[in-house]
Design a protein around this motif. Structure first.
Motif, PDB file in Angstrom:
ATOM      1  N   ARG A 251     -12.903  18.648   5.438  1.00 46.32           N
ATOM      2  CA  ARG A 251     -12.370  17.516   4.680  1.00 46.32           C
ATOM      3  C   ARG A 251     -10.847  17.470   4.842  1.00 46.32           C
ATOM      4  N   VAL A 252     -10.320  16.268   5.003  1.00 46.49           N
ATOM      5  CA  VAL A 252      -8.876  16.066   5.088  1.00 46.49           C
ATOM      6  C   VAL A 252      -8.482  15.062   4.020  1.00 46.49           C
ATOM      7  N   TYR A 253      -7.688  15.512   3.051  1.00 49.90           N
ATOM      8  CA  TYR A 253      -7.267  14.673   1.924  1.00 49.90           C
ATOM      9  C   TYR A 253      -5.877  14.101   2.183  1.00 49.90           C
ATOM     10  N   SER A 254      -5.689  12.836   1.765  1.00 50.21           N
ATOM     11  CA  SER A 254      -4.370  12.205   1.910  1.00 50.21           C
ATOM     12  C   SER A 254      -4.162  11.204   0.786  1.00 50.21           C
ATOM     13  N   VAL A 255      -2.941  11.168   0.279  1.00 48.88           N
ATOM     14  CA  VAL A 255      -2.616  10.285  -0.834  1.00 48.88           C
ATOM     15  C   VAL A 255      -2.422   8.853  -0.328  1.00 48.88           C
ATOM     16  N   GLY A 256      -2.815   7.881  -1.147  1.00 43.99           N
ATOM     17  CA  GLY A 256      -2.699   6.466  -0.789  1.00 43.99           C
ATOM     18  C   GLY A 256      -1.330   5.909  -1.123  1.00 43.99           C
ATOM     19  N   SER A 260      -0.255   4.203   3.535  1.00 43.89           N
ATOM     20  CA  SER A 260       0.812   5.179   3.361  1.00 43.89           C
ATOM     21  C   SER A 260       0.963   6.011   4.627  1.00 43.89           C
ATOM     22  N   PRO A 261       2.128   6.602   4.858  1.00 41.13           N
ATOM     23  CA  PRO A 261       2.307   7.500   6.007  1.00 41.13           C
ATOM     24  C   PRO A 261       1.316   8.663   6.004  1.00 41.13           C
ATOM     25  N   SER A 262       0.927   9.146   4.811  1.00 43.24           N
ATOM     26  CA  SER A 262      -0.036  10.241   4.747  1.00 43.24           C
ATOM     27  C   SER A 262      -1.413   9.791   5.223  1.00 43.24           C
ATOM     28  N   ARG A 263      -1.813   8.558   4.879  1.00 47.27           N
ATOM     29  CA  ARG A 263      -3.082   8.042   5.377  1.00 47.27           C
ATOM     30  C   ARG A 263      -3.019   7.846   6.896  1.00 47.27           C
ATOM     31  N   ALA A 264      -1.875   7.412   7.411  1.00 49.41           N
ATOM     32  CA  ALA A 264      -1.724   7.277   8.867  1.00 49.41           C
ATOM     33  C   ALA A 264      -1.888   8.636   9.536  1.00 49.41           C
ATOM     34  N   LEU A 265      -1.346   9.686   8.915  1.00 48.65           N
ATOM     35  CA  LEU A 265      -1.476  11.031   9.460  1.00 48.65           C
ATOM     36  C   LEU A 265      -2.936  11.483   9.437  1.00 48.65           C
ATOM     37  N   ALA A 266      -3.655  11.195   8.355  1.00 52.67           N
ATOM     38  CA  ALA A 266      -5.063  11.573   8.265  1.00 52.67           C
ATOM     39  C   ALA A 266      -5.880  10.896   9.369  1.00 52.67           C
ATOM     40  N   ARG A 267      -5.645   9.627   9.600  1.00 51.15           N
ATOM     41  CA  ARG A 267      -6.346   8.921  10.679  1.00 51.15           C
ATOM     42  C   ARG A 267      -6.021   9.560  12.033  1.00 51.15           C
ATOM     43  N   TYR A 268      -4.779   9.957  12.194  1.00 52.31           N
ATOM     44  CA  TYR A 268      -4.333  10.575  13.443  1.00 52.31           C
ATOM     45  C   TYR A 268      -5.064  11.897  13.674  1.00 52.31           C
ATOM     46  N   VAL A 269      -5.219  12.687  12.617  1.00 56.83           N
ATOM     47  CA  VAL A 269      -5.936  13.967  12.721  1.00 56.83           C
ATOM     48  C   VAL A 269      -7.360  13.723  13.192  1.00 56.83           C
ATOM     49  N   ARG A 270      -8.014  12.731  12.596  1.00 54.09           N
ATOM     50  CA  ARG A 270      -9.399  12.460  12.972  1.00 54.09           C
ATOM     51  C   ARG A 270      -9.503  12.006  14.425  1.00 54.09           C
ATOM     52  N   PHE A 305       7.504  12.727   2.212  1.00 54.09           N
ATOM     53  CA  PHE A 305       7.096  13.077   3.572  1.00 54.09           C
ATOM     54  C   PHE A 305       5.584  12.916   3.750  1.00 54.09           C
ATOM     55  N   PRO A 306       5.123  12.490   4.928  1.00 59.31           N
ATOM     56  CA  PRO A 306       3.684  12.392   5.186  1.00 59.31           C
ATOM     57  C   PRO A 306       3.054  13.781   5.197  1.00 59.31           C
ATOM     58  N   ALA A 307       1.937  13.943   4.497  1.00 55.46           N
ATOM     59  CA  ALA A 307       1.291  15.246   4.434  1.00 55.46           C
ATOM     60  C   ALA A 307      -0.185  15.096   4.117  1.00 55.46           C
ATOM     61  N   VAL A 308      -0.982  16.031   4.644  1.00 56.10           N
ATOM     62  CA  VAL A 308      -2.408  16.084   4.341  1.00 56.10           C
ATOM     63  C   VAL A 308      -2.788  17.534   4.070  1.00 56.10           C
TER      64      VAL A 308
END
Length: 456
Positions: A251-256, A260-270, A305-308
């Motif tokens: 599971r990869v959690y990211s704040v909305g 948000s940059p964090s959601r962009a990072l989560a999509r990138y990880v996937r 900062f973007p973070a997951v």
């Protein structure tokens, strides 16, 4: 290169990610080699040694040379130094006054290894190395308590034993050794990364994200550019306390919000995992963390900062914050897969150009209607090292990008017949080798209310 690899990667990507939104399906052999260099044997060796310190509780006895938080931190630093001479290893030290779960003045030491890149922008890979034993039954009670309930903090009670055994093999020995192993893998990869990679083992997480918060605040105060923070916390167990077994996903959690940059990072990880670790499913979770709980990535999002955070798919709460969090509860093969997902995302991002800037001097998005009124006009600031750009768009009520178009090495593009009222837009920078940055989304923001003076 085996011609089947791009085909398999493309198939996995199509199944796990909308085809129009996927990064190029051809895997980069350099990243394939880096991902393959993750060693389960070394993860096992590191975790065995780490748990041998008995406890890594933040307020444990600092004197023993072979037990406790100080001895563990010293060993982590020395092990990172031995991993590669390319790593710049140091302690990021903070003196914390008594407050909350910190019951006495305490020196916290985050253990940090920096792999310099061509640019100063940073990508973080991290886990926390402190551990905790709340005592029999306490952790389960806290976990099942109603959200927001004010439970007493056992760590503040006089009878609480800060030196009790707390091996912390999974929480968060798993994230710690993942971080240490990736520091070695990246340093020895021979790759010339554009981004600077920072590998950190945090202290004081169990007392309220103390070490990571102090570090993130310093970054923000000094204007450091952090493009991504990949935090792993409890990523080694495959057998849940409810009997469920899941060793094939994370599971990869990211704040909305959604863009948000964090959601962009989560999509990138996937997307990166679908190419380089296609057998491992990345399940994106649309919240900052597990319900009512948290980890060190939140220190970064709170500083802008973007973070997951990565979490195992099937948790066993009975093994967390107890003396039972031992090596027996960690599946090294599964932990290695989670390390490879981290490696794929971080390497792809570190090789890519920085994310384009899509706002003007006053912070407004550079998105407007073309003079016709019906065409979307997108502008952005050029990213250093970019050879071209990729424009994305999707319906406003969906989460994943549905369409994309390569637009060349320009900083202005018009999408004819595509209304800015009906779609969400984004743009990514693409390097000469095809590696893509995060997608920067054009956000309208919340409209401020008008100043109204009521008539009496």
């Amino acid at each position: 290169m085996n011609t089947l690899l791009p085909m398999l990667a493309a198939l996995a990507l199509a199944l796990a990610w909308p085809a129009a939104a996927a990064a190029p399906a051809d895997a980069d052999p350099r990243i394939q080699r880096l991902v393959a260099a993750v060693s389960p044997d070394r993860l096992q060796q590191l975790l065995t040694r780490l748990t041998a310190f008995g406890t890594r509780e933040t307020l444990s006895d600092r004197a023993p040379a072979t037990r406790g938080i100080t001895a563990a931190g010293d060993w982590i630093a020395e092990e990172l130094k031995r991993s590669s001479p390319k790593l710049q290893v140091s302690f990021d030290t903070h003196v914390i006054s008594p407050a909350g779960r910190i019951t006495r003045t305490t020196t916290l030491r985050n253990v940090m290894a920096i792999l310099p890149g061509r640019s100063a922008r940073r990508i973080y890979i991290s886990g926390h190395y402190d551990s905790l034993n709340l005592g029999p039954g306490v952790q389960l009670a806290l976990t099942t308590a109603a959200p927001g309930a004010r439970a007493e903090n056992p760590q503040s009670q006089p009878q609480f034993d800060h030196d009790a055994d707390a091996p912390g093999a999974n929480d968060d020995g798993s994230g710690t050794v993942l971080t240490m192993e990736l520091a070695r893998v990246f340093a020895e990869s021979g790759l010339d990364f554009d981004a600077t990679l920072v590998f950190v083992c945090w202290a004081g997480e169990e007392q309220g994200l103390i070490g990571s918060t102090a570090h993130a605040r310093d970054l923000a105060a000094n204007g450091v550019v952090v493009e991504a923070a990949l935090n792993s916390d409890i990523v080694g167990n495959v057998r849940g306390g409810d009997g469920r077994v899941d060793g094939t996903g994370v599971r990869v959690y990211s704040v909305g919000p959604e863009d948000s940059p964090s959601r962009a990072l989560a999509r990138y990880v996937r997307a990166a995992a679908a190419i380089y670790v296609p057998s491992h499913r990345v399940r994106l979770m649309a919240r900052e963390d597990r319900f009512g709980r948290g980890s060190d990535h939140s220190a970064f999002t709170q500083s802008g900062f973007p973070a997951v955070v990565f979490r195992e798919a099937a948790e066993n709460f009975a093994r967390q914050h107890t003396a039972d969090d031992t090596l027996a509860g960690v599946d090294i093969g599964y932990l290695a897969q989670n390390a490879r997902v981290n490696a794929a995302a971080a390497a792809t991002l570190a090789l890519a150009p920085p994310v384009p800037k899509i706002t003007g001097e006053r912070g407004a998005p550079l998105l407007s209607r073309d003079p016709s009124g019906y065409d979307a006009s997108l502008r952005w600031t050029a990213s250093p090292g970019a050879a071209g750009y990729r424009v994305y768009w999707r319906d406003t009520w969906t989460h994943d990008w549905q369409h994309r178009q390569d637009v060349g090495n320009v900083t202005h593009f018009v999408l004819p017949g595509v209304s800015i009222d009906d779609f969400v837009f984004g743009v990514a920078a693409v390097g000469a080798d095809g590696q893509e940055s995060l997608v920067a989304s054009y956000e309208a923001g919340v409209r401020k209310p008008a100043a109204v003076t009521p008539v009496k």
